[in-house]
Write a protein that holds these residues in place. Structure first.
Motif, PDB file in Angstrom:
ATOM      1  N   VAL A 156      58.263  80.530  81.944  1.00 21.20           N
ATOM      2  CA  VAL A 156      58.166  79.514  81.346  1.00 21.20           C
ATOM      3  C   VAL A 156      56.239  79.027  81.115  1.00 21.20           C
ATOM      4  CG1 VAL A 156      58.666  76.920  81.250  1.00 21.20           C
ATOM      5  CG2 VAL A 156      60.382  78.494  81.833  1.00 21.20           C
ATOM      6  N   SER A 157      55.999  78.828  82.236  1.00 27.02           N
ATOM      7  CA  SER A 157      54.466  78.602  82.135  1.00 27.02           C
ATOM      8  C   SER A 157      53.527  79.489  81.139  1.00 27.02           C
ATOM      9  CB  SER A 157      53.634  78.408  83.762  1.00 27.02           C
ATOM     10  OG  SER A 157      53.965  79.693  84.376  1.00 27.02           O
ATOM     11  N   SER A 158      54.108  80.759  81.222  1.00 31.47           N
ATOM     12  CA  SER A 158      53.320  81.693  80.616  1.00 31.47           C
ATOM     13  C   SER A 158      53.383  81.536  79.251  1.00 31.47           C
ATOM     14  CB  SER A 158      53.482  83.316  81.062  1.00 31.47           C
ATOM     15  OG  SER A 158      54.756  83.628  80.677  1.00 31.47           O
ATOM     16  N   VAL A 159      54.521  81.360  79.011  1.00 30.03           N
ATOM     17  CA  VAL A 159      54.808  81.172  77.328  1.00 30.03           C
ATOM     18  C   VAL A 159      54.330  79.956  76.972  1.00 30.03           C
ATOM     19  CG1 VAL A 159      56.510  80.690  75.489  1.00 30.03           C
ATOM     20  CG2 VAL A 159      56.946  82.533  77.238  1.00 30.03           C
ATOM     21  N   THR A 160      54.291  78.950  77.724  1.00 30.85           N
ATOM     22  CA  THR A 160      53.376  77.580  77.293  1.00 30.85           C
ATOM     23  C   THR A 160      52.041  77.702  77.093  1.00 30.85           C
ATOM     24  OG1 THR A 160      55.327  76.240  78.373  1.00 30.85           O
ATOM     25  CG2 THR A 160      53.123  75.078  77.760  1.00 30.85           C
ATOM     26  N   GLN A 161      51.533  78.797  78.188  1.00 30.25           N
ATOM     27  CA  GLN A 161      49.956  79.097  78.221  1.00 30.25           C
ATOM     28  C   GLN A 161      49.609  79.594  76.821  1.00 30.25           C
ATOM     29  OE1 GLN A 161      46.335  81.146  80.367  1.00 30.25           O
ATOM     30  NE2 GLN A 161      48.268  80.829  81.607  1.00 30.25           N
ATOM     31  N   ALA A 162      50.471  80.692  76.528  1.00 32.24           N
ATOM     32  CA  ALA A 162      50.226  81.171  74.888  1.00 32.24           C
ATOM     33  C   ALA A 162      50.080  80.383  74.030  1.00 32.24           C
ATOM     34  CB  ALA A 162      51.011  82.298  74.733  1.00 32.24           C
ATOM     35  N   GLU A 163      51.253  79.316  74.001  1.00 35.90           N
ATOM     36  CA  GLU A 163      51.231  78.496  72.949  1.00 35.90           C
ATOM     37  C   GLU A 163      50.275  77.334  73.158  1.00 35.90           C
ATOM     38  OE1 GLU A 163      55.139  76.811  73.583  1.00 35.90           O
ATOM     39  OE2 GLU A 163      56.039  78.476  72.749  1.00 35.90           O
ATOM     40  N   ALA A 164      49.791  77.104  74.098  1.00 38.55           N
ATOM     41  CA  ALA A 164      48.781  76.184  74.272  1.00 38.55           C
ATOM     42  C   ALA A 164      47.344  76.627  73.898  1.00 38.55           C
ATOM     43  CB  ALA A 164      48.542  75.762  75.855  1.00 38.55           C
ATOM     44  N   LEU A 165      47.092  77.973  74.138  1.00 40.78           N
ATOM     45  CA  LEU A 165      45.831  78.430  73.545  1.00 40.78           C
ATOM     46  C   LEU A 165      45.721  78.663  72.214  1.00 40.78           C
ATOM     47  CD1 LEU A 165      45.650  81.541  76.084  1.00 40.78           C
ATOM     48  CD2 LEU A 165      43.891  79.512  75.801  1.00 40.78           C
TER      49      LEU A 165
ATOM     50  N   PHE B 113      50.826  74.004  84.195  1.00 48.42           N
ATOM     51  CA  PHE B 113      50.940  74.133  82.536  1.00 48.42           C
ATOM     52  C   PHE B 113      49.406  74.039  82.159  1.00 48.42           C
ATOM     53  CE2 PHE B 113      55.145  72.650  83.614  1.00 48.42           C
ATOM     54  CZ  PHE B 113      55.861  73.689  82.896  1.00 48.42           C
ATOM     55  N   LEU B 114      48.918  74.860  81.078  1.00 48.51           N
ATOM     56  CA  LEU B 114      47.701  74.847  80.447  1.00 48.51           C
ATOM     57  C   LEU B 114      47.754  73.788  79.582  1.00 48.51           C
ATOM     58  CD1 LEU B 114      44.838  75.871  80.129  1.00 48.51           C
ATOM     59  CD2 LEU B 114      45.683  77.434  78.447  1.00 48.51           C
ATOM     60  N   THR B 115      46.597  73.052  79.578  1.00 52.86           N
ATOM     61  CA  THR B 115      46.317  71.893  78.404  1.00 52.86           C
ATOM     62  C   THR B 115      44.860  71.826  78.356  1.00 52.86           C
ATOM     63  OG1 THR B 115      46.829  69.736  77.461  1.00 52.86           O
ATOM     64  CG2 THR B 115      46.390  70.270  79.820  1.00 52.86           C
ATOM     65  N   ALA B 116      44.302  70.929  77.326  1.00 53.39           N
ATOM     66  CA  ALA B 116      42.801  70.835  77.347  1.00 53.39           C
ATOM     67  C   ALA B 116      42.775  69.746  76.419  1.00 53.39           C
ATOM     68  CB  ALA B 116      42.436  72.137  76.481  1.00 53.39           C
ATOM     69  N   THR B 117      41.271  69.273  76.289  1.00 50.95           N
ATOM     70  CA  THR B 117      40.794  68.526  75.505  1.00 50.95           C
ATOM     71  C   THR B 117      39.511  68.963  74.581  1.00 50.95           C
ATOM     72  OG1 THR B 117      39.146  67.781  76.831  1.00 50.95           O
ATOM     73  CG2 THR B 117      41.185  66.407  76.928  1.00 50.95           C
TER      74      THR B 117
ATOM     75  N   GLU C 282      44.740  72.176  83.989  1.00 55.15           N
ATOM     76  CA  GLU C 282      46.243  72.479  84.423  1.00 55.15           C
ATOM     77  C   GLU C 282      46.933  71.191  84.883  1.00 55.15           C
ATOM     78  OE1 GLU C 282      46.711  75.418  87.132  1.00 55.15           O
ATOM     79  OE2 GLU C 282      45.008  74.347  88.491  1.00 55.15           O
ATOM     80  N   SER C 283      48.259  71.018  84.525  1.00 54.40           N
ATOM     81  CA  SER C 283      48.844  70.035  85.105  1.00 54.40           C
ATOM     82  C   SER C 283      50.110  70.472  85.651  1.00 54.40           C
ATOM     83  CB  SER C 283      49.268  68.955  83.800  1.00 54.40           C
ATOM     84  OG  SER C 283      49.723  69.713  82.717  1.00 54.40           O
ATOM     85  N   LYS C 284      50.820  69.769  86.412  1.00 59.92           N
ATOM     86  CA  LYS C 284      52.194  69.944  87.167  1.00 59.92           C
ATOM     87  C   LYS C 284      53.160  69.822  86.253  1.00 59.92           C
ATOM     88  CE  LYS C 284      50.665  68.747  91.901  1.00 59.92           C
ATOM     89  NZ  LYS C 284      51.100  67.992  92.924  1.00 59.92           N
ATOM     90  N   GLU C 285      53.009  68.857  85.233  1.00 55.73           N
ATOM     91  CA  GLU C 285      53.964  68.609  83.989  1.00 55.73           C
ATOM     92  C   GLU C 285      53.112  68.940  82.794  1.00 55.73           C
ATOM     93  OE1 GLU C 285      55.626  64.637  84.398  1.00 55.73           O
ATOM     94  OE2 GLU C 285      56.520  64.970  86.253  1.00 55.73           O
TER      95      GLU C 285
ATOM     96  N   ALA D   6      42.062  60.758  84.716  1.00 58.39           N
ATOM     97  CA  ALA D   6      41.659  61.893  85.455  1.00 58.39           C
ATOM     98  C   ALA D   6      42.540  62.643  86.487  1.00 58.39           C
ATOM     99  CB  ALA D   6      40.170  61.652  86.338  1.00 58.39           C
ATOM    100  N   SER D   7      43.596  61.769  86.846  1.00 58.07           N
ATOM    101  CA  SER D   7      44.572  62.122  87.732  1.00 58.07           C
ATOM    102  C   SER D   7      45.602  62.960  87.057  1.00 58.07           C
ATOM    103  CB  SER D   7      45.024  60.905  88.591  1.00 58.07           C
ATOM    104  OG  SER D   7      45.929  60.168  87.679  1.00 58.07           O
ATOM    105  N   ALA D   8      45.705  63.122  85.739  1.00 56.79           N
ATOM    106  CA  ALA D   8      46.856  63.587  85.262  1.00 56.79           C
ATOM    107  C   ALA D   8      46.602  65.120  85.013  1.00 56.79           C
ATOM    108  CB  ALA D   8      47.025  63.213  83.523  1.00 56.79           C
ATOM    109  N   ALA D   9      45.413  65.808  85.306  1.00 55.65           N
ATOM    110  CA  ALA D   9      45.278  67.167  85.033  1.00 55.65           C
ATOM    111  C   ALA D   9      44.054  67.492  85.855  1.00 55.65           C
ATOM    112  CB  ALA D   9      45.318  67.584  83.650  1.00 55.65           C
ATOM    113  N   THR D  10      43.880  68.739  86.322  1.00 55.61           N
ATOM    114  CA  THR D  10      42.724  69.295  86.915  1.00 55.61           C
ATOM    115  C   THR D  10      42.104  70.154  86.051  1.00 55.61           C
ATOM    116  OG1 THR D  10      43.944  69.332  89.070  1.00 55.61           O
ATOM    117  CG2 THR D  10      42.032  70.430  89.175  1.00 55.61           C
ATOM    118  N   PRO D  11      40.501  69.995  86.148  1.00 53.97           N
ATOM    119  CA  PRO D  11      39.832  70.925  85.336  1.00 53.97           C
ATOM    120  C   PRO D  11      39.957  72.387  85.546  1.00 53.97           C
ATOM    121  CG  PRO D  11      38.863  68.727  85.834  1.00 53.97           C
ATOM    122  CD  PRO D  11      39.857  69.102  86.608  1.00 53.97           C
ATOM    123  N   ILE D  12      39.987  73.335  84.883  1.00 51.71           N
ATOM    124  CA  ILE D  12      39.619  74.768  85.174  1.00 51.71           C
ATOM    125  C   ILE D  12      38.478  75.279  84.704  1.00 51.71           C
ATOM    126  CG2 ILE D  12      40.631  77.023  84.823  1.00 51.71           C
ATOM    127  CD1 ILE D  12      43.304  75.577  83.796  1.00 51.71           C
TER     128      ILE D  12
END
Length: 269
Positions: free
Chosen positions: A59-68, A94-98, A112-115, A127-133
């Motif tokens: 699930v996370s890998s598919v979401t990462q591809a879509e996120a990119l 999960f991968l996300t970004a600004t 990256e975020s847990k949800e 800042a607590s919603a996601a951790t910078p990579i």
């Protein structure tokens, strides 16, 4: 008259029996179709459950591809930005970004975020919603020469310094000053150096050896013309910069120096 009545009753009875048989057949067909549908649904559920249990990263890998893909679409720039194939995520995250883009610059803060959180979602302001990579900045300069000036490329073999073996027939050269100790070497068009403090000299060499070994099986982007890598033992100044014509790529805000190398090595150059 009795014969006619008997014949009529017999005909009605036969018609009734036929109708009953037809109804039973229809009911049997409906029940069979219903059972088949239920079995198919159950099979799909079981297959989905098996996929989740046997491959927790699916699930996370598919979401990462879509996120990119979404990240590139939302850059807000016409620059031909090369994206990484993937990024190292904590298992289950999960991968996300600004993103922020103009005609001459694109900036991405990978998180990256847990949800699951969509790219550029308002939640990411917390800042607590996601951790910078990592942070990727791509800047367009007026000329190739101007872009090349942004790369602090050095030929360490010509700078002198104490020579140290890093493995795989690669030699590093150490330079100390103001409490800092650098171990630098060259691989192809890349100038790579590790930083430590003079009171902890072995740490810089150890990190350099790890980097050399890693790059034996992983490839950095091919720069045009050069690139530079600074890896920090104390996880405070990791920096990777490379040139692609008039464009200059900068990767920073990465704490783990080896993770910085890992991220740089997955760009589609």
């Amino acid at each position: 008259m009795k014969k006619l009545l008997f014949t009529s009753l017999l005909t009605i009875s036969m018609l009734s029996a036929c109708t009953t048989n037809e109804d039973e057949k229809v009911n049997e067909q409906d029940q069979t179709q219903q059972n088949d549908t239920q079995e198919e649904q159950q099979s799909n559920e079981n297959e989905h459950a098996t996929t989740e249990s046997n491959g927790e990263d699916t699930v996370s890998s598919v979401t990462q591809a879509e996120a990119l893909k979404t990240i590139k679409e939302q850059l807000g720039t016409e620059l031909a930005v090369v994206m990484p194939n993937n990024l190292p995520l904590t298992k289950g995250n999960f991968l996300t970004a600004t993103t922020n883009g103009t005609d001459t610059q694109a900036e991405i803060l990978f998180l990256e975020s847990k949800e699951y959180i969509p790219v550029n979602d308002v939640k990411l302001k917390n800042a607590s919603a996601a951790t910078p990579i990592a942070k990727l900045t791509v800047k367009l300069f007026d000329s190739v020469d101007e872009a090349s000036k942004q790369i602090a490329y050095e030929d360490y073999s010509k700078n002198g310094g104490q020579q140290v073996a890093l493995g795989y027939n690669i030699n590093g050269y150490q330079d100390a000053g103001a409490g800092s100790l650098w171990t630098g070497w060259n691989e192809g068009r890349w100038a790579i150096a590790t930083h430590t403090r003079t009171d902890n000299p072995d740490a810089g060499v150890d990190l350099a050896k790890q980097a050399v070994e890693y790059l034996e099986s992983h490839t950095l982007p091919i720069p045009h013309e050069n690139g530079m890598v600074h890896l920090d033992v104390y996880e405070s100044g990791n920096l990777i910069v490379w040139q692609d014509g008039k464009l200059v790529y900068t990767l920073d805000s990465i704490k783990d120096p080896m993770k910085a190398l890992a991220i740089a090595s997955v760009f589609n150059q």
